[in-house]
Design a protein around this motif. Structure first.
Motif, PDB file in Angstrom:
ATOM      1  N   THR A 261      19.904  46.992  11.531  1.00 43.84           N
ATOM      2  CA  THR A 261      19.255  48.251  11.144  1.00 43.84           C
ATOM      3  C   THR A 261      20.274  49.388  11.088  1.00 43.84           C
ATOM      4  O   THR A 261      20.080  50.465  11.625  1.00 43.84           O
ATOM      5  CB  THR A 261      18.101  48.650  12.101  1.00 43.84           C
TER       6      THR A 261
ATOM      7  N   GLU B  97       8.241  30.348  17.295  1.00 42.74           N
ATOM      8  CA  GLU B  97       7.466  31.398  17.958  1.00 42.74           C
ATOM      9  C   GLU B  97       5.959  31.175  17.867  1.00 42.74           C
ATOM     10  O   GLU B  97       5.192  31.835  18.563  1.00 42.74           O
ATOM     11  CB  GLU B  97       7.861  32.767  17.396  1.00 42.74           C
ATOM     12  N   ASN B 268      14.560  34.413   9.839  1.00 47.27           N
ATOM     13  CA  ASN B 268      14.004  35.758   9.939  1.00 47.27           C
ATOM     14  C   ASN B 268      12.928  35.844  11.026  1.00 47.27           C
ATOM     15  O   ASN B 268      12.964  36.725  11.877  1.00 47.27           O
ATOM     16  CB  ASN B 268      13.418  36.175   8.585  1.00 47.27           C
ATOM     17  N   THR B 269      11.971  34.897  11.019  1.00 47.86           N
ATOM     18  CA  THR B 269      10.874  35.005  11.985  1.00 47.86           C
ATOM     19  C   THR B 269      11.363  34.708  13.404  1.00 47.86           C
ATOM     20  O   THR B 269      10.841  35.273  14.369  1.00 47.86           O
ATOM     21  CB  THR B 269       9.712  34.054  11.624  1.00 47.86           C
ATOM     22  N   ARG B 271      14.165  35.570  14.553  1.00 44.44           N
ATOM     23  CA  ARG B 271      15.087  36.619  14.969  1.00 44.44           C
ATOM     24  C   ARG B 271      14.516  37.423  16.142  1.00 44.44           C
ATOM     25  O   ARG B 271      15.251  37.930  16.978  1.00 44.44           O
ATOM     26  CB  ARG B 271      15.341  37.551  13.783  1.00 44.44           C
ATOM     27  N   GLU B 272      13.169  37.497  16.196  1.00 42.79           N
ATOM     28  CA  GLU B 272      12.526  38.238  17.282  1.00 42.79           C
ATOM     29  C   GLU B 272      12.696  37.507  18.612  1.00 42.79           C
ATOM     30  O   GLU B 272      12.497  38.089  19.664  1.00 42.79           O
ATOM     31  CB  GLU B 272      11.030  38.409  16.999  1.00 42.79           C
ATOM     32  N   SER B 273      13.011  36.202  18.537  1.00 43.30           N
ATOM     33  CA  SER B 273      12.993  35.396  19.754  1.00 43.30           C
ATOM     34  C   SER B 273      14.375  35.123  20.318  1.00 43.30           C
ATOM     35  O   SER B 273      14.539  34.227  21.136  1.00 43.30           O
ATOM     36  CB  SER B 273      12.307  34.062  19.476  1.00 43.30           C
TER      37      SER B 273
END
Lengths: 313, 310
Positions: A261, B97, B268-269, B271-273
């Motif tokens: 970001t 996830e 991408n999904t 990446r939060e984990s």
């Protein structure tokens, strides 16, 4: 030489016009006009008024002329999302991209050129093998994945660096600001570093097999002086690749900026795409493409300076 | 004819000493090989290239046969078993996830990721290849027109152009394919044009023309044969680039959409984990990396086997 440069400069004009046409055409590929995508279900009369105020009711060629004319004077319209002038937003973002892009270019070029030359000079040695394998990995690695790897190792596991953003430091010379830049810069530098190393290595190997090197050796020049001659001869090719890679860095930083970001043009473009903010989208792509065109021009001119044979060819 | 082997002959001036020397020369039925047979021999004797080809074949075979390998459904969620670590019983590569089996998703993901890497290059090869052949062979104004249009598209960094087209068209696999295809047409056109122009000016083409061969016959027998090698090498490089870019488009949400299994989208999904299951988050990107690198190494092998310079 002068005429060659003049011709090259003049040639960028039709290219730039072509680029602006493509950028303009791009956003009109999508069905419907820019406003209907943002506004959704609204009063038809209001939509028509909005259209007129943005100029979207005019025929496309007229829209193109108006858009190009105002873009040339630095007026790129207003963001559909924030209402802020596109030009100002763009300049801020471009400055941020330029900072990490330039840092990544410097880092990648210095390491790439040094190790590429050494590998080419010591062809077949262990250093050459290591550099060759590293460059193959470097040109294949998805840089957005490398970015995530860096975050996992240095931010999550070790906790040395922040994972995202540009920080809130007042000056870019402070450690606080540097800390935010290190990971994005490394992620961005990997590919240009590998490509420059590859080019330098191939170039040095080719030059070393030329007869003039043999002649230099016969005259008893030291290996260091010979390497200097080789470097001078490799310069035009390596310079051209560096220029191209620098331009790719600035235009292609969108994925890395998204991971971190980092508030640059790539991140701005990403936001504009998902908000369907057409003026920002158009402005960002136009700016990046024109920048790419001008870097190519500068590289060509630098190349004729480094290798005068080009302009006579 | 004598049996194959070697024979000693005397040279009046040897290479080393300048005195009469005996050298061994091959005699008898020397095996005649065509150019492509030689290329094939060189490629198959290069252990690196063979290894890469085997890895790629394994990935591709697994992806193609994915529905019949007895894997759990790649979209089957299990909220009780989310983000199981790599090596968990029943889930060798852990879960994502939403509790979906990672192994199944990675193998199924290869279908979309490989397709999105290879198909655009093939289509661009047909369009750009034809345009380049025409530009190179016809020359003159046609060449000018085709190459100037190519120059304009060349004025965009490839990732920017792909993102811009896919972004303008909207998310979706079809749009991403179209975007990447458009990105690859100009470079293929340029390489084909430059190789064709070189071949066209060679003596054997002139000779064929002088002996009355038609344009199409010349293109088919003389030009295509000499152009295909370099183009093929170039196309394998482009596939490695294409795999990275297409997964990149899905990574920022412009290609495949959830719940599809696709390496870029998975990256991408997950990446939060990265805090909870870093190893799981790395895996999809690792697949992109390996696949892309194999295509790159194969291209290197082909390049040296064909002695192509691009």
């Amino acid at each position: 030489m002068f005429y060659y440069i003049l011709r090259r400069v003049l040639y960028t004009i039709p290219i730039a016009i072509g680029v602006s046409l493509v950028v303009f055409a791009l956003v009109h590929l999508a069905p419907g006009d820019p406003l209907s995508a943002v506004m959704g279900e609204v009063d038809q009369k209001m939509l028509a008024e909005m259209r007129a105020s943005f100029g979207y009711d005019k025929p496309l060629p007229v829209q193109y002329i108006i858009w190009l004319g105002s873009a040339l004077t630095g007026d790129m319209g207003y963001s559909l999302r924030t209402g802020a002038p596109v030009f100002g937003t763009l300049i801020d973002a471009a400055a941020n991209t330029m900072i990490i892009g330039t840092a990544a270019a410097l880092l990648g070029f210095i390491i790439g050129a040094t190790f590429g030359m050494l590998a080419g000079y010591n062809h077949g040695a262990w250093l050459d093998k290591v550099v060759s394998s590293a460059t193959i990995a470097g040109v294949s690695v998805p840089h957005y994945w490398l970015a995530i790897l860096l975050v996992i190792v240095f931010s999550v596991q070790l906790g040395w660096m922040p994972a995202m953003g540009a920080g809130s430091a007042a000056s870019i010379l402070s450690w606080e600001a540097w800390k935010h830049m290190i990971l994005p810069v490394i992620a961005l530098a990997a590919i240009p570093c590998a490509i420059v190393a590859r080019t330098a290595r191939a170039c040095v190997m080719e030059i070393l097999s030329m007869e003039f090197v043999e002649a230099l050796r016969a005259r008893g020049l030291s290996e260091r002086r010979i390497l200097l001659h080789v470097a001078r001869n490799a310069l035009p090719t390596v310079l051209a690749v560096m220029g191209l890679q620098f331009a790719h860095l600035l235009g292609g930083s969108i994925l890395v900026e998204t991971v971190f970001t980092w508030p640059g043009t790539g991140y701005l473009l990403n936001l504009a795409i998902f908000d369907r903010d057409i003026p920002v989208l158009q402005g960002t792509i136009l700016l990046l493409a024109l920048f790419f065109v001008s870097i190519n021009l500068v590289v060509d001119i630098l190349q004729t300076w480094a290798d005068p044979r080009i302009s006579r060819g | 004819m004598k049996p194959a082997g070697t024979d000693k002959i005397m040279l009046p001036f040897g290479a080393d000493s300048g005195r009469p020397t005996a050298v061994e020369v091959p005699v008898g039925s020397v095996v005649q090989r065509t150019y492509w047979e030689n290329v094939w021999r060189r490629v198959t004797r290069d252990p690196f290239t063979v290894a890469c080809a085997l890895v790629l074949m394994a990935i591709a075979a697994a992806a193609l046969l994915a529905p019949w390998l007895g894997l759990p459904e790649p979209t089957l969620t299990d909220s009780a078993r989310r983000l199981l670590p790599v090596g968990s019983p029943g889930h060798i590569l852990g879960t994502d996830e939403l509790g979906r089996d990672m192994l199944s998703r990675i193998i199924h993901g290869g279908r979309l990721s490989l397709m999105m890497g290879i198909v655009p290059v093939l289509i661009a090869l047909m369009i750009g290849g034809s345009a380049g052949l025409i530009a190179g062979f016809v020359g003159g104004r046609v060449n000018m027109l085709i190459m100037r249009v190519t120059d304009v598209f060349y004025a965009f960094p490839s990732i920017l152009l792909a993102v811009a087209i896919a972004g303008a068209l909207g998310a979706g696999i079809g749009n991403a394919l179209l975007a990447i295809t458009i990105v690859f047409i100009p470079p293929i056109t340029r390489v084909t044009e430059s190789v064709t122009t070189q071949v066209r000016s060679m003596d054997f083409v002139e000779a064929a023309r002088a002996s009355g061969a038609g344009t199409l016959a010349i293109i088919r027998t003389h030009v295509l044969g000499n152009v295909l090698g370099p183009i093929f090498v170039y196309a394998t490089v482009l596939i490695s680039v294409s795999i990275v870019i297409s997964a990149g488009l899905s990574f920022i949400g412009l290609g495949a959409s959830p719940p599809a299994a696709e390496w870029g989208l998975m990256l991408n999904t997950l990446r939060e984990s990265i805090f909870l299951a870093p190893l799981n988050a790395i895996l999809p990107g690792f697949m992109i990396f390996i696949t892309s690198m194999c295509f790159n190494l194969i291209s290197d092998g082909l390049r040296s086997a064909m002695d192509v310079r691009l």
